[in-house]
Design a protein around this motif. Structure first.
Motif, PDB file in Angstrom:
ATOM      1  N   PRO A  15      28.419  22.416   4.285  1.00  0.00           N
ATOM      2  CA  PRO A  15      27.969  23.598   5.032  1.00  0.00           C
ATOM      3  C   PRO A  15      28.701  24.885   4.654  1.00  0.00           C
ATOM      4  O   PRO A  15      28.236  25.977   4.991  1.00  0.00           O
ATOM      5  CB  PRO A  15      28.287  23.224   6.484  1.00  0.00           C
ATOM      6  N   GLY A  16      29.862  24.759   3.997  1.00  0.00           N
ATOM      7  CA  GLY A  16      30.626  25.966   3.660  1.00  0.00           C
ATOM      8  C   GLY A  16      32.055  25.929   4.183  1.00  0.00           C
ATOM      9  O   GLY A  16      32.631  26.972   4.482  1.00  0.00           O
ATOM     10  N   VAL A  17      32.635  24.729   4.292  1.00  0.00           N
ATOM     11  CA  VAL A  17      34.016  24.616   4.799  1.00  0.00           C
ATOM     12  C   VAL A  17      34.971  25.363   3.865  1.00  0.00           C
ATOM     13  O   VAL A  17      35.765  26.213   4.301  1.00  0.00           O
ATOM     14  CB  VAL A  17      34.471  23.133   4.907  1.00  0.00           C
ATOM     15  N   THR A  18      34.885  25.078   2.571  1.00  0.00           N
ATOM     16  CA  THR A  18      35.836  25.670   1.628  1.00  0.00           C
ATOM     17  C   THR A  18      35.659  27.189   1.567  1.00  0.00           C
ATOM     18  O   THR A  18      36.639  27.939   1.620  1.00  0.00           O
ATOM     19  CB  THR A  18      35.649  25.037   0.235  1.00  0.00           C
ATOM     20  N   THR A  19      34.417  27.631   1.488  1.00  0.00           N
ATOM     21  CA  THR A  19      34.142  29.073   1.412  1.00  0.00           C
ATOM     22  C   THR A  19      34.678  29.789   2.649  1.00  0.00           C
ATOM     23  O   THR A  19      35.359  30.816   2.546  1.00  0.00           O
ATOM     24  CB  THR A  19      32.614  29.293   1.286  1.00  0.00           C
ATOM     25  N   SER A  20      34.382  29.244   3.820  1.00  0.00           N
ATOM     26  CA  SER A  20      34.804  29.901   5.071  1.00  0.00           C
ATOM     27  C   SER A  20      36.326  29.843   5.240  1.00  0.00           C
ATOM     28  O   SER A  20      36.943  30.823   5.671  1.00  0.00           O
ATOM     29  CB  SER A  20      34.130  29.240   6.281  1.00  0.00           C
TER      30      SER A  20
ATOM     31  N   PRO B  73      39.697  14.782   0.624  1.00  0.00           N
ATOM     32  CA  PRO B  73      39.999  13.589  -0.183  1.00  0.00           C
ATOM     33  C   PRO B  73      39.050  13.400  -1.371  1.00  0.00           C
ATOM     34  O   PRO B  73      39.260  12.522  -2.191  1.00  0.00           O
ATOM     35  CB  PRO B  73      39.871  12.435   0.822  1.00  0.00           C
ATOM     36  N   ARG B  74      37.994  14.225  -1.452  1.00  0.00           N
ATOM     37  CA  ARG B  74      37.105  14.140  -2.619  1.00  0.00           C
ATOM     38  C   ARG B  74      37.508  15.127  -3.701  1.00  0.00           C
ATOM     39  O   ARG B  74      36.876  15.215  -4.752  1.00  0.00           O
ATOM     40  CB  ARG B  74      35.657  14.410  -2.184  1.00  0.00           C
ATOM     41  N   GLY B  75      38.573  15.915  -3.442  1.00  0.00           N
ATOM     42  CA  GLY B  75      39.076  16.838  -4.465  1.00  0.00           C
ATOM     43  C   GLY B  75      39.039  18.278  -3.991  1.00  0.00           C
ATOM     44  O   GLY B  75      38.224  18.644  -3.157  1.00  0.00           O
TER      45      GLY B  75
ATOM     46  N   ILE C 100      29.378  32.588  10.638  1.00  0.00           N
ATOM     47  CA  ILE C 100      29.531  33.224   9.333  1.00  0.00           C
ATOM     48  C   ILE C 100      28.124  33.521   8.806  1.00  0.00           C
ATOM     49  O   ILE C 100      27.305  32.604   8.708  1.00  0.00           O
ATOM     50  CB  ILE C 100      30.252  32.274   8.338  1.00  0.00           C
ATOM     51  N   PRO C 101      27.841  34.775   8.467  1.00  0.00           N
ATOM     52  CA  PRO C 101      26.475  35.077   8.030  1.00  0.00           C
ATOM     53  C   PRO C 101      26.159  34.498   6.655  1.00  0.00           C
ATOM     54  O   PRO C 101      27.073  34.198   5.873  1.00  0.00           O
ATOM     55  CB  PRO C 101      26.462  36.611   7.981  1.00  0.00           C
ATOM     56  N   TRP C 102      24.894  34.356   6.399  1.00  0.00           N
ATOM     57  CA  TRP C 102      24.434  33.885   5.090  1.00  0.00           C
ATOM     58  C   TRP C 102      24.547  35.045   4.114  1.00  0.00           C
ATOM     59  O   TRP C 102      23.964  36.104   4.319  1.00  0.00           O
ATOM     60  CB  TRP C 102      22.987  33.409   5.207  1.00  0.00           C
ATOM     61  N   HIS C 103      25.335  34.875   3.041  1.00  0.00           N
ATOM     62  CA  HIS C 103      25.540  35.971   2.091  1.00  0.00           C
ATOM     63  C   HIS C 103      25.853  35.330   0.742  1.00  0.00           C
ATOM     64  O   HIS C 103      26.997  35.010   0.429  1.00  0.00           O
ATOM     65  CB  HIS C 103      26.698  36.850   2.577  1.00  0.00           C
ATOM     66  N   GLU C 104      24.789  35.138  -0.031  1.00  0.00           N
ATOM     67  CA  GLU C 104      24.954  34.342  -1.261  1.00  0.00           C
ATOM     68  C   GLU C 104      25.899  34.980  -2.271  1.00  0.00           C
ATOM     69  O   GLU C 104      26.670  34.284  -2.931  1.00  0.00           O
ATOM     70  CB  GLU C 104      23.586  34.090  -1.896  1.00  0.00           C
TER      71      GLU C 104
ATOM     72  N   LEU D 253      33.493  33.486  -3.646  1.00  0.00           N
ATOM     73  CA  LEU D 253      34.499  32.614  -3.031  1.00  0.00           C
ATOM     74  C   LEU D 253      34.417  31.175  -3.536  1.00  0.00           C
ATOM     75  O   LEU D 253      35.427  30.485  -3.627  1.00  0.00           O
ATOM     76  CB  LEU D 253      34.342  32.647  -1.508  1.00  0.00           C
ATOM     77  N   SER D 254      33.217  30.720  -3.855  1.00  0.00           N
ATOM     78  CA  SER D 254      33.126  29.307  -4.249  1.00  0.00           C
ATOM     79  C   SER D 254      33.078  29.103  -5.762  1.00  0.00           C
ATOM     80  O   SER D 254      33.434  28.042  -6.255  1.00  0.00           O
ATOM     81  CB  SER D 254      31.915  28.644  -3.585  1.00  0.00           C
ATOM     82  N   GLU D 255      32.681  30.157  -6.500  1.00  0.00           N
ATOM     83  CA  GLU D 255      32.584  29.983  -7.963  1.00  0.00           C
ATOM     84  C   GLU D 255      33.409  30.993  -8.738  1.00  0.00           C
ATOM     85  O   GLU D 255      33.481  30.939  -9.969  1.00  0.00           O
ATOM     86  CB  GLU D 255      31.117  30.121  -8.412  1.00  0.00           C
TER      87      GLU D 255
HETATM   88  N1  LIG Z   1      28.008  31.925   4.262  1.00  0.00           N
HETATM   89  C1  LIG Z   1      27.413  31.480   3.152  1.00  0.00           C
HETATM   90  N2  LIG Z   1      26.325  32.137   2.656  1.00  0.00           N
HETATM   91  C2  LIG Z   1      25.699  31.704   1.541  1.00  0.00           C
HETATM   92  N3  LIG Z   1      26.099  30.636   0.827  1.00  0.00           N
HETATM   93  C3  LIG Z   1      27.183  29.961   1.256  1.00  0.00           C
HETATM   94  C4  LIG Z   1      27.897  30.343   2.436  1.00  0.00           C
HETATM   95  N4  LIG Z   1      28.941  29.487   2.597  1.00  0.00           N
HETATM   96  C5  LIG Z   1      28.881  28.629   1.570  1.00  0.00           C
HETATM   97  N5  LIG Z   1      27.848  28.913   0.758  1.00  0.00           N
HETATM   98  C6  LIG Z   1      27.476  28.199  -0.472  1.00  0.00           C
HETATM   99  O1  LIG Z   1      27.254  26.835  -0.142  1.00  0.00           O
HETATM  100  C7  LIG Z   1      27.756  25.978  -1.166  1.00  0.00           C
HETATM  101  C8  LIG Z   1      28.765  25.006  -0.553  1.00  0.00           C
HETATM  102  O2  LIG Z   1      29.870  25.751  -0.062  1.00  0.00           O
HETATM  103  P1  LIG Z   1      31.320  25.103   0.096  1.00  0.00           P
HETATM  104  O3  LIG Z   1      31.775  24.506  -1.181  1.00  0.00           O
HETATM  105  O4  LIG Z   1      32.175  26.100   0.760  1.00  0.00           O
HETATM  106  O5  LIG Z   1      30.961  23.946   1.129  1.00  0.00           O
HETATM  107  P2  LIG Z   1      31.870  22.725   1.613  1.00  0.00           P
HETATM  108  O6  LIG Z   1      31.469  22.441   3.023  1.00  0.00           O
HETATM  109  O7  LIG Z   1      33.287  22.983   1.345  1.00  0.00           O
HETATM  110  O8  LIG Z   1      31.312  21.577   0.649  1.00  0.00           O
HETATM  111  P3  LIG Z   1      32.002  20.188   0.191  1.00  0.00           P
HETATM  112  O9  LIG Z   1      31.785  19.224   1.320  1.00  0.00           O
HETATM  113  O10 LIG Z   1      31.248  19.817  -1.054  1.00  0.00           O
HETATM  114  O11 LIG Z   1      33.461  20.471  -0.065  1.00  0.00           O
HETATM  115  C9  LIG Z   1      28.367  26.902  -2.231  1.00  0.00           C
HETATM  116  O12 LIG Z   1      27.416  27.090  -3.249  1.00  0.00           O
HETATM  117  C10 LIG Z   1      28.606  28.217  -1.495  1.00  0.00           C
HETATM  118  O13 LIG Z   1      28.538  29.348  -2.354  1.00  0.00           O
END
Ligand SMILES: Nc1ncnc2c1ncn2[C@@H]1O[C@H](COP(=O)(O)OP(=O)(O)OP(=O)(O)O)[C@@H](O)[C@H]1O
Ligand SMILES: [Mg+2]
Length: 280
Positions: free
Chosen positions: A12-17, A36-38, A207-211, A217-219
């Motif tokens: 869902p975006g844990v790492t990004t947030s 634990p998956r890296g 957290i708003p959707w903002h690609e 943040l993620s790449e």
């Molecule tokens: N607020 C957001 N708006 C748009 N895209 C997002 C947002 N948050 C995350 N993403 C996108 O969603 C994808 C997954 O995000 P992220 O790696 O943060 O998720 P995660 O929950 O940590 O995933 P994992 O379980 O694989 O570690 C990435 O491509 C990221 O750019």
């Protein structure tokens, strides 16, 4: 304080947030990659610009014989784009290494980091049901944040995960009231209030959707520091402030209980386990 962030399923975006929170955290902070998956930040946001020889595995190797707390500073790297004390503890490189990490010991180290050095820890714990899950970190946390998207399939899974987490925190952790939710809004998703009710959890924020900002943040896509002014980072910063306040309340309550449970040390005799009395 120790704040652990997890998901139910489906990235869902844990790492990004969590990264957005760490970059805007108002005090000294360590973003600890405990998935634990890296870990993803070195290859993602940092885009290979940081040394790759530090992190959780090295900490585990050097920190045997209970010296992890002393070794921790040598395994941290400063998060790119920050000028203050905002650090990353890089995670493991692959899921095969997860079984080697002593999460119990690590949880103790994180708690000491705040008690002794006033450094907060944001632990990205990944998907909650993964193999070799860092459950001890969740159980030791002042706040556990379940991150979920706002779509109905995501919320259905999150409801079940929230129930399981509540039970575990109640039975083995610091209490079910430690659990809160953070929403990542999906286009056409449900409202924060509706989802808060379904999850039966206090909601830290949305957290708003903002690609574009999320990709930085993620790449590590190049957007210079404009990402710091995006709505995504601003919302994560606000949610982080709230998380800090709520975690601090839990931390202070637990601290007050610990202190009141200690024997009185003002010179009055204190009964011991053996029944005799000793002065202090
Ligand atoms: N607020 C957001 N708006 C748009 N895209 C997002 C947002 N948050 C995350 N993403 C996108 O969603 C994808 C997954 O995000 P992220 O790696 O943060 O998720 P995660 O929950 O940590 O995933 P994992 O379980 O694989 O570690 C990435 O491509 C990221 O750019
Ligand atoms: Mg992640």
């Amino acid at each position: 304080m120790l704040i652990a962030l997890v998901s139910a399923k489906g990235a869902p975006g844990v790492t990004t947030s969590t990264l957005a929170m760490a970059l805007t955290w108002p005090r000294a902070v360590v973003l600890a990659e405990c998935d634990p998956r890296g870990g993803d930040v070195l290859a993602g946001f940092a885009a290979g610009r940081l040394p790759a020889d530090r992190g959780l595995v090295e900490l585990q190797i050097r920190g045997r014989n209970n010296t992890m707390a002393n070794e921790l500073p040598s395994q941290l790297v400063q998060l790119p784009g920050t000028s203050q004390a905002q650090y990353l503890l890089p995670g493991i490189e692959s899921a095969q290494q997860a079984g080697a990490i002593d999460w119990d010991q690590l949880a103790g180290v994180f708690r000491r980091l705040h008690d002794e050095r006033q450094v907060d820890v944001l632990a990205d714990c990944g998907e909650v049901h993964a193999q070799h899950s860092p459950a001890p970190i969740l159980r030791a946390a002042d706040l556990v944040v379940l991150v979920a998207r706002t779509t109905m399939p995501a919320v259905r899974v999150a409801v079940k995960t929230a129930a399981a987490l509540r039970t575990d925190l109640q039975n083995n952790g610091m209490g079910a009231d430690r659990l809160v939710a953070l929403l990542v809004s999906s286009p056409h998703g449900y409202s924060k209030d509706e989802i808060g009710k379904q999850l039966d959890l206090p909601v830290l924020g949305e957290i708003p959707w903002h690609e574009t900002a999320a990709r930085v943040l993620s790449e590590g896509a190049d957007m210079r520091d404009r990402y710091l002014h995006s709505k995504l980072v601003k919302a994560a910063s606000d949610a982080g402030q709230r998380a800090g306040t709520w975690a601090w309340q839990h931390y202070s309550e637990a601290d007050a209980m610990r202190r009141s449970a200690q024997p009185i040390t003002n010179g009055y005799p204190v009964p011991t386990m053996m029944g005799e009395r000793r002065g202090r």
